[in-house]
Design a protein around this motif. Structure first.
Motif, PDB file in Angstrom:
ATOM      1  N   ALA A 188      -0.115  -0.970  -4.815  1.00  0.00           N
ATOM      2  CA  ALA A 188      -1.251   0.002  -5.326  1.00  0.00           C
ATOM      3  C   ALA A 188      -2.312  -1.364  -5.668  1.00  0.00           C
ATOM      4  O   ALA A 188      -3.334  -0.725  -5.062  1.00  0.00           O
ATOM      5  CB  ALA A 188      -1.007   0.550  -6.792  1.00  0.00           C
ATOM      6  N   TYR A 213       5.047   2.055  -5.117  1.00  0.00           N
ATOM      7  CA  TYR A 213       3.723   2.087  -5.755  1.00  0.00           C
ATOM      8  C   TYR A 213       3.270   0.908  -6.695  1.00  0.00           C
ATOM      9  O   TYR A 213       2.251   0.106  -6.326  1.00  0.00           O
ATOM     10  CB  TYR A 213       3.590   3.374  -6.646  1.00  0.00           C
ATOM     11  CG  TYR A 213       2.222   3.484  -7.244  1.00  0.00           C
ATOM     12  CD1 TYR A 213       1.096   4.327  -6.550  1.00  0.00           C
ATOM     13  CD2 TYR A 213       1.679   3.176  -8.392  1.00  0.00           C
ATOM     14  CE1 TYR A 213      -0.046   4.478  -7.185  1.00  0.00           C
ATOM     15  CE2 TYR A 213       0.704   3.358  -9.088  1.00  0.00           C
ATOM     16  CZ  TYR A 213      -0.519   3.891  -8.256  1.00  0.00           C
ATOM     17  OH  TYR A 213      -1.534   4.315  -8.635  1.00  0.00           O
ATOM     18  N   GLU A 246     -10.357   3.772  -6.222  1.00  0.00           N
ATOM     19  CA  GLU A 246      -9.125   4.533  -6.882  1.00  0.00           C
ATOM     20  C   GLU A 246      -8.722   5.934  -6.392  1.00  0.00           C
ATOM     21  O   GLU A 246      -7.558   6.159  -6.051  1.00  0.00           O
ATOM     22  CB  GLU A 246      -9.589   4.714  -8.484  1.00  0.00           C
ATOM     23  CG  GLU A 246      -9.768   3.131  -8.977  1.00  0.00           C
ATOM     24  CD  GLU A 246     -10.051   3.342 -10.263  1.00  0.00           C
ATOM     25  OE1 GLU A 246     -10.462   4.658 -10.765  1.00  0.00           O
ATOM     26  OE2 GLU A 246      -9.973   2.242 -11.151  1.00  0.00           O
ATOM     27  N   GLN A 299      -5.216   6.681  -4.311  1.00  0.00           N
ATOM     28  CA  GLN A 299      -4.114   7.931  -4.547  1.00  0.00           C
ATOM     29  C   GLN A 299      -3.771   8.578  -3.291  1.00  0.00           C
ATOM     30  O   GLN A 299      -2.977   8.935  -2.923  1.00  0.00           O
ATOM     31  CB  GLN A 299      -4.789   8.848  -5.641  1.00  0.00           C
ATOM     32  CG  GLN A 299      -4.998   7.978  -6.977  1.00  0.00           C
ATOM     33  CD  GLN A 299      -3.704   7.288  -7.631  1.00  0.00           C
ATOM     34  OE1 GLN A 299      -2.858   8.071  -7.352  1.00  0.00           O
ATOM     35  NE2 GLN A 299      -3.910   6.206  -8.175  1.00  0.00           N
TER      36      GLN A 299
END
Length: 182
Positions: free
Chosen positions: A27, A23, A43, A47
């Motif tokens: 990310a 992550y 965002e 996720q």
């Protein structure tokens, strides 16, 4: 395990530590990709990408390069899904009251558009002086009951009563009844 993403780390069991490193490594890159590709909520989409990747971490082949390819293929699929959803959803525009043309005119406005000023003066001439003055102050000048009472030197109750009587008298007149018919 270290904080670096290596092929050896990916060969081991896919636990929370591995996912944390994955992550942190990808990310910001996935978020940048989704933002650059015009995803409405990048965002949230990012996720979703990592929620899809997490259960499959142990089955990814090809080491770090294979994982990166897998993550970005999932990100691409989420981007395509978002674009399809946006194309089916109506555009969201802010409400601008000054551009809203749906408003209907009031009965008063329609009546005033049909009556020429000379007719209004003729109707008001049929009223006693006090009643004419109350209607002029209340309806034309836009005074409140209190302001009208002060201007006329009368009580608020007297102004209300004069206005009520004036409106009843106008309703009785044949000229007004013509405008009130549908």
């Amino acid at each position: 395990m270290t904080d670096a993403l290596t092929d050896e780390a990916l060969d081991g069991p896919a636990g929370p530590t591995v996912f944390s490193v994955v992550y942190r490594t990808y990310a910001s890159q996935v978020l940048g990709y989704l933002t650059a590709r015009g995803v409405e909520d990048p965002e949230a989409a990012m996720q979703e990408v990592f929620l899809s990747v997490l259960p499959r971490l142990g089955s990814v082949h090809g080491g770090a390069a294979g994982l990166r390819t897998f993550i970005f293929s999932v990100a691409h699929a989420r981007m395509v899904d978002d674009h399809r959803r946006q194309s089916r959803t109506p555009a969201k525009l802010p409400f601008e009251p000054e551009l809203d043309q749906r408003e209907d005119s009031s009965a008063e406005t329609e009546a005033l558009e049909r009556i020429v000023p000379q007719e209004v003066l003729g109707l008001l001439d049929a009223l006693p002086q006090d009643q004419r003055e109350v209607l002029a102050l209340r309806l034309v000048a836009g005074f409140t009951v209190e302001q009208s009472a002060e201007a006329m030197g009368k009580s608020e109750g007297a102004v209300k009563q004069l206005q009520r009587r004036a409106l009843l008298k106008l309703r009785e007149l044949a000229d007004v009844k013509e405008y009130l018919k549908p």
